[in-house]
Write a protein that holds these residues in place. Structure first.
Motif, mmCIF file in Angstrom:
data_model
loop_
_atom_site.group_PDB
_atom_site.id
_atom_site.type_symbol
_atom_site.label_atom_id
_atom_site.label_comp_id
_atom_site.label_asym_id
_atom_site.label_seq_id
_atom_site.Cartn_x
_atom_site.Cartn_y
_atom_site.Cartn_z
ATOM 1 N N UNK A 104 0.564 -0.951 -0.062
ATOM 2 C CA UNK A 104 0.046 -0.107 -0.148
ATOM 3 C C UNK A 104 0.510 1.365 0.379
ATOM 4 N N UNK A 105 0.690 1.931 -0.943
ATOM 5 C CA UNK A 105 1.305 3.562 -0.505
ATOM 6 C C UNK A 105 0.261 4.557 -0.001
ATOM 7 N N UNK A 106 1.083 5.474 0.203
ATOM 8 C CA UNK A 106 -0.018 6.698 1.361
ATOM 9 C C UNK A 106 1.182 8.072 0.660
ATOM 10 N N UNK A 107 0.387 8.411 0.121
ATOM 11 C CA UNK A 107 0.948 10.617 0.112
ATOM 12 C C UNK A 107 0.876 11.006 0.635
ATOM 13 N N UNK A 108 2.447 11.258 1.115
ATOM 14 C CA UNK A 108 2.481 12.338 2.047
ATOM 15 C C UNK A 108 3.596 13.687 2.242
ATOM 16 N N UNK A 109 2.737 15.017 2.705
ATOM 17 C CA UNK A 109 2.475 16.392 1.872
ATOM 18 C C UNK A 109 3.914 16.619 3.329
ATOM 19 N N UNK A 110 4.596 16.287 3.283
ATOM 20 C CA UNK A 110 6.337 16.789 4.079
ATOM 21 C C UNK A 110 6.116 18.075 4.135
ATOM 22 N N UNK A 111 6.995 18.839 4.885
ATOM 23 C CA UNK A 111 7.042 19.982 5.418
ATOM 24 C C UNK A 111 8.024 20.751 4.064
ATOM 25 N N UNK A 112 8.682 19.731 3.151
ATOM 26 C CA UNK A 112 9.180 20.371 2.465
ATOM 27 C C UNK A 112 9.048 19.914 0.793
ATOM 28 N N UNK A 113 8.077 19.760 1.098
ATOM 29 C CA UNK A 113 7.966 18.632 0.304
ATOM 30 C C UNK A 113 7.777 20.075 -1.368
ATOM 31 N N UNK A 114 8.409 20.504 -2.417
ATOM 32 C CA UNK A 114 8.099 21.655 -3.171
ATOM 33 C C UNK A 114 6.452 20.484 -4.695
ATOM 34 N N UNK A 115 6.075 19.921 -4.560
ATOM 35 C CA UNK A 115 4.906 19.509 -4.659
ATOM 36 C C UNK A 115 3.635 19.611 -3.901
ATOM 37 N N UNK A 116 2.671 19.639 -4.887
ATOM 38 C CA UNK A 116 1.292 20.135 -3.899
ATOM 39 C C UNK A 116 0.928 19.949 -4.456
ATOM 40 N N UNK A 117 -1.114 18.891 -4.316
ATOM 41 C CA UNK A 117 -1.784 18.886 -4.948
ATOM 42 C C UNK A 117 -2.991 19.416 -4.601
ATOM 43 N N UNK A 118 -3.257 19.747 -5.964
ATOM 44 C CA UNK A 118 -4.837 20.706 -5.508
ATOM 45 C C UNK A 118 -5.939 19.516 -6.031
ATOM 46 N N UNK A 119 -7.185 18.843 -5.769
ATOM 47 C CA UNK A 119 -7.648 18.371 -5.905
ATOM 48 C C UNK A 119 -7.541 16.864 -5.823
ATOM 49 N N UNK A 120 -7.635 16.157 -6.763
ATOM 50 C CA UNK A 120 -7.528 14.576 -6.533
ATOM 51 C C UNK A 120 -6.664 14.054 -7.664
ATOM 52 N N UNK A 121 -6.348 14.939 -8.840
ATOM 53 C CA UNK A 121 -5.839 14.487 -10.067
ATOM 54 C C UNK A 121 -4.846 13.573 -9.711
ATOM 55 N N UNK A 122 -4.226 14.197 -8.864
ATOM 56 C CA UNK A 122 -2.471 13.651 -8.164
ATOM 57 C C UNK A 122 -3.041 12.291 -8.008
ATOM 58 N N UNK A 123 -3.817 12.531 -6.619
ATOM 59 C CA UNK A 123 -4.077 10.673 -6.133
ATOM 60 C C UNK A 123 -4.440 9.655 -6.997
ATOM 61 N N UNK A 124 -5.216 10.646 -8.144
ATOM 62 C CA UNK A 124 -5.668 9.409 -9.423
ATOM 63 C C UNK A 124 -4.353 9.151 -10.283
ATOM 64 N N UNK A 125 -3.759 9.750 -10.171
ATOM 65 C CA UNK A 125 -2.167 9.805 -11.375
ATOM 66 C C UNK A 125 -1.750 8.188 -10.833
ATOM 67 N N UNK A 126 -1.269 8.512 -9.129
ATOM 68 C CA UNK A 126 -0.527 7.528 -8.580
ATOM 69 C C UNK A 126 -1.182 6.244 -8.752
ATOM 70 N N UNK A 127 -2.722 6.142 -8.449
ATOM 71 C CA UNK A 127 -3.500 5.210 -8.414
ATOM 72 C C UNK A 127 -3.333 4.229 -9.827
#
Length: 232
Positions: A104-127
């Motif tokens: 299983x994979x859990x997306x993690x928005x850590x403090x130093x992440x440059x990437x930021x997801x807006x909406x569900x598109x990023x999650x859908x790409x990973x899935x």
């Protein structure tokens, strides 16, 4: 050569199956399957069926199923909390981790992440990436990509300043192992303090510093050897 794997929401009960929609189009147009060729069908939840192409139409492939097996879930279960990575390196991290056996994979928005997801598109790409990588690896189990983490029997944080090698950690024979992989900028001191206060242990893979997109796959390979999962 290993037959190609196609995924269905549920496998048919009898010995006849039909691939249509995106999977049928891929089988007929991209793979160019022909009558008599061997294929695998899976439901992504442990069931695999062997089959033979009976007929091919326009974006439709009819199959005769010859056998099916139920693959047990790997143990211990390994969950990767993967920090978001800029560009297509996030999908690369998911692809490599899936091919290396993550459960299983859990997306993690850590403090130093440059990437930021807006909406569900990023999650859908990973899935989608996890699903396609599971097909490539002929995996019976497709790792879910979701934002929830249950309590783990063992929690590890990959950190370049850790003094404990992963090879020296006592790992459970069953249950769940959580592996946290930080972003390219690293895990902050506050994040590391929170994780260790919650029971996680900081570990290192070796003297080299790996990219955020490849570290999980390397660690999963080591965990597969250390836990005996690769002998299952």
């Amino acid at each position: 050569m290993t037959p190609p794997l196609f995924l269905l929401d549920a496998l048919p009960v009898g010995d006849h199956a039909v691939l249509d929609g995106p999977e049928g189009r891929h089988a007929a147009t991209v793979k160019r399957l022909r009558a008599g060729e061997a294929v695998l069908l899976g439901d992504g939840c442990g069931v695999l069926a062997s089959g033979v192409v009976a007929a091919v139409g326009r974006d439709v492939v009819e199959l005769t199923l010859t056998d099916r097996v139920v693959a047990p879930a790997p143990s211990p279960r390994v969950v990767v909390a993967q920090a978001l990575v800029k560009g297509d390196r996030g999908e690369l991290a998911v692809e490599l981790a899936t091919e290396a056996g993550v459960d299983a994979i859990v997306p993690w928005t850590a403090a130093r992440c440059v990437a930021r997801w807006a909406g569900d598109k990023g999650l859908a790409r990973w899935q989608r990436t996890a699903r396609e990588a599971a097909k490539q690896a002929r995996r019976a189990w497709v790792p879910p990509v979701a934002g929830l983490v249950a309590a783990a029997d063992c929690a590890l944080v990959l950190h370049e300043a850790a003094t404990t090698p992963l090879a020296e950690v006592e790992l459970p024979a069953a249950g769940e192992v959580l592996l946290a992989v930080g972003p390219e900028g690293g895990i902050t001191d506050d994040e590391l303090a929170l994780l260790t206060a919650a029971g996680a242990q900081a570990v290192r893979l070796g003297p080299e510093v790996l990219r955020a997109s490849t570290a999980a796959a390397v660690a999963l390979g080591a965990l597969g050897v250390l836990t005996g999962r690769w002998r299952q």
